[in-house]
Design an enzyme around this catalytic site. Structure first.
Site, PDB file in Angstrom:
ATOM      1  N   PHE A 128       0.811  -1.231   0.000  1.00 23.42           N
ATOM      2  CA  PHE A 128       0.000   0.000   0.000  1.00 23.42           C
ATOM      3  C   PHE A 128       0.836   1.270   0.000  1.00 23.42           C
ATOM      4  O   PHE A 128       0.349   2.341   0.310  1.00 23.42           O
ATOM      5  CB  PHE A 128      -0.957   0.020   1.204  1.00 23.42           C
ATOM      6  CG  PHE A 128      -1.673  -1.275   1.427  1.00 23.42           C
ATOM      7  CD1 PHE A 128      -2.511  -1.793   0.462  1.00 23.42           C
ATOM      8  CD2 PHE A 128      -1.500  -1.992   2.597  1.00 23.42           C
ATOM      9  CE1 PHE A 128      -3.170  -3.007   0.657  1.00 23.42           C
ATOM     10  CE2 PHE A 128      -2.152  -3.202   2.797  1.00 23.42           C
ATOM     11  CZ  PHE A 128      -2.984  -3.705   1.830  1.00 23.42           C
ATOM     12  N   GLY A 150      -0.215  -9.679  -3.359  1.00 23.51           N
ATOM     13  CA  GLY A 150      -1.532 -10.218  -3.092  1.00 23.51           C
ATOM     14  C   GLY A 150      -2.529  -9.835  -4.162  1.00 23.51           C
ATOM     15  O   GLY A 150      -3.719 -10.125  -4.046  1.00 23.51           O
ATOM     16  N   THR A 151      -2.047  -9.206  -5.231  1.00 24.28           N
ATOM     17  CA  THR A 151      -2.924  -8.688  -6.279  1.00 24.28           C
ATOM     18  C   THR A 151      -3.163  -9.661  -7.413  1.00 24.28           C
ATOM     19  O   THR A 151      -4.003  -9.408  -8.274  1.00 24.28           O
ATOM     20  CB  THR A 151      -2.331  -7.393  -6.855  1.00 24.28           C
ATOM     21  OG1 THR A 151      -1.017  -7.683  -7.345  1.00 24.28           O
ATOM     22  CG2 THR A 151      -2.243  -6.314  -5.792  1.00 24.28           C
ATOM     23  N   ILE A 206      -9.310  -5.351 -19.000  1.00 25.21           N
ATOM     24  CA  ILE A 206      -9.177  -6.128 -17.765  1.00 25.21           C
ATOM     25  C   ILE A 206      -8.525  -7.459 -18.115  1.00 25.21           C
ATOM     26  O   ILE A 206      -9.043  -8.224 -18.938  1.00 25.21           O
ATOM     27  CB  ILE A 206     -10.555  -6.355 -17.112  1.00 25.21           C
ATOM     28  CG1 ILE A 206     -11.208  -5.009 -16.757  1.00 25.21           C
ATOM     29  CG2 ILE A 206     -10.423  -7.235 -15.877  1.00 25.21           C
ATOM     30  CD1 ILE A 206     -10.433  -4.165 -15.780  1.00 25.21           C
ATOM     31  N   ASN A 234      -7.733 -10.053 -15.930  1.00 31.00           N
ATOM     32  CA  ASN A 234      -8.340 -11.170 -15.217  1.00 31.00           C
ATOM     33  C   ASN A 234      -9.511 -10.617 -14.403  1.00 31.00           C
ATOM     34  O   ASN A 234      -9.315  -9.842 -13.466  1.00 31.00           O
ATOM     35  CB  ASN A 234      -7.304 -11.836 -14.292  1.00 31.00           C
ATOM     36  CG  ASN A 234      -7.844 -13.071 -13.593  1.00 31.00           C
ATOM     37  OD1 ASN A 234      -8.902 -13.044 -12.966  1.00 31.00           O
ATOM     38  ND2 ASN A 234      -7.105 -14.162 -13.674  1.00 31.00           N
ATOM     39  N   THR A 261      -9.254 -11.400 -10.430  1.00 31.42           N
ATOM     40  CA  THR A 261      -8.299 -10.642  -9.621  1.00 31.42           C
ATOM     41  C   THR A 261      -8.629  -9.150  -9.631  1.00 31.42           C
ATOM     42  O   THR A 261      -8.447  -8.460  -8.626  1.00 31.42           O
ATOM     43  CB  THR A 261      -6.862 -10.864 -10.114  1.00 31.42           C
ATOM     44  OG1 THR A 261      -6.758 -10.494 -11.491  1.00 31.42           O
ATOM     45  CG2 THR A 261      -6.459 -12.324  -9.962  1.00 31.42           C
ATOM     46  N   GLN A 312      -9.395  -6.892  -6.371  1.00 32.05           N
ATOM     47  CA  GLN A 312      -8.691  -5.647  -6.084  1.00 32.05           C
ATOM     48  C   GLN A 312      -9.667  -4.513  -5.798  1.00 32.05           C
ATOM     49  O   GLN A 312      -9.525  -3.747  -4.841  1.00 32.05           O
ATOM     50  CB  GLN A 312      -7.836  -5.261  -7.302  1.00 32.05           C
ATOM     51  CG  GLN A 312      -6.483  -5.915  -7.337  1.00 32.05           C
ATOM     52  CD  GLN A 312      -5.442  -5.006  -6.727  1.00 32.05           C
ATOM     53  OE1 GLN A 312      -5.439  -4.774  -5.520  1.00 32.05           O
ATOM     54  NE2 GLN A 312      -4.554  -4.492  -7.544  1.00 32.05           N
ATOM     55  N   VAL A 330      -6.345  -0.722 -11.945  1.00 38.36           N
ATOM     56  CA  VAL A 330      -7.480  -0.822 -11.022  1.00 38.36           C
ATOM     57  C   VAL A 330      -7.079  -0.787  -9.552  1.00 38.36           C
ATOM     58  O   VAL A 330      -7.921  -0.619  -8.679  1.00 38.36           O
ATOM     59  CB  VAL A 330      -8.294  -2.121 -11.270  1.00 38.36           C
ATOM     60  CG1 VAL A 330      -8.809  -2.187 -12.682  1.00 38.36           C
ATOM     61  CG2 VAL A 330      -7.468  -3.368 -10.938  1.00 38.36           C
ATOM     62  N   GLU A 379      -5.803   1.161  -7.324  1.00 35.05           N
ATOM     63  CA  GLU A 379      -6.086   2.262  -6.403  1.00 35.05           C
ATOM     64  C   GLU A 379      -7.369   3.006  -6.751  1.00 35.05           C
ATOM     65  O   GLU A 379      -7.625   4.092  -6.241  1.00 35.05           O
ATOM     66  CB  GLU A 379      -4.890   3.217  -6.392  1.00 35.05           C
ATOM     67  CG  GLU A 379      -3.678   2.576  -5.745  1.00 35.05           C
ATOM     68  CD  GLU A 379      -2.376   3.280  -6.079  1.00 35.05           C
ATOM     69  OE1 GLU A 379      -1.893   4.060  -5.240  1.00 35.05           O
ATOM     70  OE2 GLU A 379      -1.838   3.045  -7.169  1.00 35.05           O
TER      71      GLU A 379
END
Length: 730
Positions: free
Chosen positions: A244, A471-472, A621, A623, A626, A630, A695, A697
C-alpha cells in the site's frame, strides 16, 4: 494440448496460480526464506517528538545474557553512508536519516538497535535501555502553536496551483454557491505482513530477504550506503503480504541490519513490532480543505475553488496535491486551486493507496452532493450534466472516459430510481436509511519496464522480472498475458518474481504494474515470434518446426513519449515516468461510480453499512477475478476510511495514542455489508500494446464521500470530517 490453450485468456477469471499455496500457508514470504544461524535485532525508538538525546544508558541491555551488540548513533555514525529522500536524489523515504547525531525529529525515530541470540532477548534488552532527553516543544498537527503553515511555493516546492478563468467573477454572478470546509484523518498502512529485514553477507555479497514494493531502489540504495557494486546486493521478495506504499523505499532498519550482520559475521533478522510499524514508517497525512462550487439554475458548474492544507514533516516537503486530479472530474470554465503545507514534528508522510485522490476527492464529491440538494436536483443528474468532453484544465482529449456508463450501470443495479430525495424519509423500523453516490477516478501512470521470456526444449515458458506480487494476482495475470501471446496453455507458463537479479521493474505502485510489466512481456513474446518468422499458433510447435531447442528474449517497454534515458534510470534503481494529466497532448484516467446504502438507528445513532454497488471502467481487464478482488478490497478500505480509520494524536507531545490494531479501528466483515462490483467494458488503444489503465487504487477513492452523502440522506445532518462516528450524529 490442454483445453485452456484454445480459450481466450485475456479477461478470463482464472483462479490464482498461487492460490493453493496461500490457503495452505505454504506461500514463501520474505521472512519464510530459510536462513541458518540467525541472530535477531530489535529497534529502539524515541519516546519524544523533538529535542535531543542527553544520555543513553545501555549497560543493563549489554549485560543481559544472549545480547550480542547494542548500537547507538555513536556506534553507527561513519560506518555507512546515510541516504536522503527519493525526492532529493536518494533512495530513502525522508531527507532526515536517524542515528547520525543526538537530534530527535519525531516520536518513533530509530535511536538504537539491539542484536541478540533470540528475538525475545533483543526486545527485552531494548526495553532496558534508559534514555534521557532534552525536550523541545513539538508541533503535532494543524493549529499547533509550534507548527508552521506555508504555501507549497513558499516551502520550496514550486508552483503547483491551477488557475483557469475568473473564479471570483463567476461567484459574483452565480445562481447557487456551496462553500464548506472538510477534513480527512491520518491513516497507517497496517499491512498484514510486518516490516522485516533478514540479511547476511556471503563472499562479498549482501543478501536481503525483505518485503518490498521496489527491489531496485533497495538494491541501489544499499550499494551506495556500503560502497558496493549494485550486482553484489541481492534483494529477495517473492511474495508480499500487502504494501500500500509502505514498502517502497530504503529504510534505516536495513542499513542497521546489514551493519550488524557484517560486524557480527552472522545473519540478522529484524522485524518491527506492529506498534513500530505505525511509527517508523510514513503515514497518510491528515488534510483540511476549503471548497467552493458555483452553478447556474440548470446545474452547470461555473466556478470551482479548492484550497487545501496537508501536514508534512519539518525536515521534508511532501505534498500530494490531489486537486490536480479533482479538477478533471467535471466541466467547469473557472477553476482555482491552492495548496498549503503545515510543518509538524512527525515522520515524513508516505504514499498510501491512492495517495492524493482519497483525501482530495472526498471534499469535491461531498460538495457536489450539497450542491445537488441546493438545486433540488438528483445527485447523479448533476454529475452527468457536468460531464466534460475534454480535459477541463488542459483541453486535451481523454484517451477514454466511461464515467457516464459507470453511473448508468451502477444506478440501475442499485435501484437508485426508487430513492426518496428527501433526507430522513426512508425508514425500516427504527432504522433510518440513507442512499448516497460519488465518483471515483485514478490517473493512468506508466514507467519503463522489462521482462525476460524464455522457452525451453521441454515445452516450458518462463517469465522473469524483478516485480512483485503483493496479493494482487501478478503471478496469474503475467502468466495469462504470456500464454495468450504465445498461444500456449497457462499451465505451461512459470512466472518468477521478487529477485533483484531479474530484469528490472519499476515501483509496484501507482496502479501501473500490470500495464508496464504486461507491455514488456508482450514485447518479449513479440520478439520471439519475430525471430521464428512471425508464424501463428502454439509457440512450442513453431519452435519445434524451426528445429530449435530453446529461445529467449528480453522485452523492454517505454511508455508513449518517454525518452531512452528513462530506461537507463530504471537500471539504476530510479523511475522516470508519468501519466494521468501529465501526458503530452492527452489525459488518461480510470473512472468509476459508487452507490451505498447506510442504516442509522434513530435512538443509538449506530451506523451500519447495508450494501454498496460500484462500477468501474479501467481499460482492458486482464483477469476479471483478480480485478474484481482488487476493486472490492479498495471499496472496503474506502468504507473503513469513512467510518473507522484515524490516527489519534496527542496534541501536546506529537505522539500517536492508538499505535496498535486494538485501538486503530479497521473495518471488519460485519461492518461492510454486501459489496457488488461491476466491470464496465472499455477499449483504450492509446496506452500501449495491452490497453490497461489500472485498477489497484481506483476502488477506495470516493467511497468515503458516498458514505458521508448517504449519512446525510438518512439523517439530514451533513458531516464534513472523517471518520464519521456515532457522536457526530448525536
Amino acid at each position: 494440448m490442454s483445453a485452456d490453450s484454445v480459450k481466450p485468456l485475456i479477461g478470463a477469471p482464472l483462479p490464482r496460480i498461487e492460490g493453493r499455496l496461500k490457503v495452505t500457508g505454504k506461500t514463501p514470504y520474505a521472512e519464510d526464506l530459510p536462513v541458518k544461524n540467525l541472530a535477531y535485532g530489535h529497534l529502539v525508538t524515541s519516546r519524544i517528538a523533538r529535542g535531543r538525546i542527553a544520555r543513553m544508558d545501555i549497560k543493563a541491555a549489554r549485560a543481559l545474557p544472549g545480547v550480542l551488540a547494542v548500537y547507538t548513533w555513536q556506534d553507527v555514525k561513519g560506518k555507512f553512508k546515510p541516504t536522503t529522500s527519493q525526492g532529493k536524489g536518494g533512495y530513502g523515504p525522508s531527507a532526515f536519516f536517524p542515528l547520525q547525531s543526538d537530534q530527535i525529529a519525531y516520536a518513533g525515530q530509530i535511536i538504537g538497535f539491539v542484536v541478540a541470540e533470540t528475538a525475545e532477548t533483543a526486545r527485552e534488552a531494548a526495553h532496558r535501555i534508559i534514555v534521557e532527553y532534552v525536550i523541545e516543544p513539538a508541533a503535532a498537527s494543524f493549529g499547533s502553536p509550534h507548527g508552521c503553515s506555508l504555501t507549497v511555493e513558499e516551502a520550496g516546492g514550486g508552483k503547483g496551483d491551477i488557475t483557469k478563468g475568473d473564479v471570483t467573477g463567476a461567484l459574483r454572478t452565480a445562481a447557487h454557491v456551496v462553500e464548506a470546509e472538510y477534513e480527512t484523518s491520518g491513516q497507517v498502512h497496517a499491512a498484514m505482513e510486518l516490516y522485516s529485514s533478514t540479511c547476511y553477507w556471503e563472499e562479498g555479497k549482501l543478501i536481503f530477504h525483505e518485503p518490498s514494493q521496489w527491489l531496485g531502489v533497495k538494491q541501489y540504495g544499499l550499494a551506495e550506503q556500503f560502497g558496493l557494486n549494485p550486482e553484489d546486493v541481492i534483494i529477495r521478495s517473492p511474495y508480499v503480504g500487502g504494501g500500500f506504499g509502505g514498502k517502497g523505499a530504503l529504510t534505516p532498519r536495513m542499513a542497521l541490519a546489514a551493519l550488524a550482520a557484517k560486524e557480527l559475521k552472522r545473519p540478522i533478522r529484524s522485524t518491527d513490532t506492529r506498534s513500530q510499524g505505525f511509527i517508523t514508517i510514513g503515514h497518510r497525512a491528515e488534510t483540511r480543505h476549503r471548497l467552493v462550487l458555483a452553478a447556474s439554475e440548470s446545474g452547470a458548474l461555473s466556478a470551482y475553488r479548492h484550497e487545501s492544507w496537508e501536514s508534512t514533516s519539518r525536515h521534508d516537503l511532501v505534498s500530494m496535491n490531489g486537486s490536480h486530479n479533482t479538477a478533471r472530474l467535471y466541466e467547469c470554465p473557472n477553476i482555482e486551486t491552492r495548496l498549503n503545507v503545515t510543518e509538524v514534528d512527525r515522520a515524513t508522510p508516505a504514499a498510501m493507496r491512492s495517495p492524493p485522490e482519497v483525501p482530495f476527492v472526498f471534499p469535491i464529491e461531498c460538495a457536489m452532493d450539497e450542491l445537488a440538494y441546493k438545486l433540488e436536483m438528483d445527485p447523479v443528474e448533476l454529475r452527468l450534466r457536468n460531464e466534460p468532453k475534454v480535459d477541463p484544465v488542459s483541453g486535451y482529449p481523454f484517451t477514454s472516459r466511461s464515467l457516464t456508463e459507470c453511473y448508468r450501470q451502477a444506478a440501475e443495479q442499485f435501484g437508485w430510481r426508487n430513492r426518496d430525495p428527501r433526507p430522513g424519509q426512508m425508514r425500516e423500523g427504527d432504522w433510518q436509511l440513507g442512499w448516497g453516490c460519488a465518483s471515483t477516478l485514478y490517473p493512468t501512470y506508466f514507467g519503463p519496464g522489462t521482462a525476460r521470456v524464455s522457452i525451453s526444449q521441454h515445452g516450458k515458458v518462463q517469465v522473469s522480472v524483478a516485480s512483485h506480487d503483493m496479493g494482487t494476482g501478478a503471478y496469474t495475470v503475467f502468466a495469462q498475458m504470456a500464454a495468450e501471446a504465445l498461444a500456449v496453455p497457462v499451465s505451461a507458463v512459470t512466472v518468477e518474481l521478487g529477485d533483484s537479479r531479474l530484469p528490472p521493474a519499476p515501483y509496484s505502485g501507482g496502479s501501473m504494474t500490470t500495464g508496464v510489466i504486461g507491455s514488456a512481456i508482450t514485447a518479449a513474446c513479440t520478439a520471439i515470434r519475430h525471430k521464428l518468422g512471425d508464424k501463428p499458433g502454439n509457440i512450442l510447435d513453431v519452435l519445434a518446426a524451426a528445429g530449435l531447442g530453446s529461445i529467449e528474449e528480453l522485452g523492454q517497454w517505454l511508455p508513449p513519449g518517454a525518452k531512452q534515458e528513462a530506461m537507463t534510470a530504471l537500471y539504476q534503481g530510479r523511475v522516470q515516468g508519468g501519466g494521468g494529466a501529465w501526458m503530452e497532448g492527452r489525459t488518461a484516467y480510470s473512472f468509476g461510480a459508487h452507490f451505498v446504502e447506510v442504516a442509522i438507528h434513530r435512538l443509538t445513532r449506530e451506523i451500519r453499512m447495508r450494501r454498496s454497488v460500484s462500477a468501474f471502467a479501467a481499460g482492458r481487464i486482464i483477469n476479471e477475478r483478480t480485478a474484481r478482488s482488487q476493486l472490492m478490497g479498495g471499496v472496503i478500505w474506502g468504507i473503513s476510511s469513512a467510518l473507522h480509520e484515524k490516527l489519534e494524536l496527542d496534541p501536546h507531545h506529537a505522539r500517536y495514542v492508538n499505535d496498535n490494531l486494538g485501538e486503530y479501528l479497521i473495518s471488519a466483515n460485519a461492518d461492510i455489508g454486501k459489496v457488488d462490483i461491476i466491470l464496465v467494458p472499455e477499449v483504450d488503444d492509446t496506452l500501449g500494446p495491452i490497453g490497461v489503465k489500472g485498477v489497484g487504487e481506483l476502488g477506495n477513492v470516493g467511497m468515503d464521500a458516498a458514505v458521508a452523502n448517504a449519512v446525510f440522506h438518512a439523517t439530514g445532518k451533513r458531516i464534513r470530517r472523517l471518520p464519521i462516528r456515532i457522536d457526530d450524529l448525536i
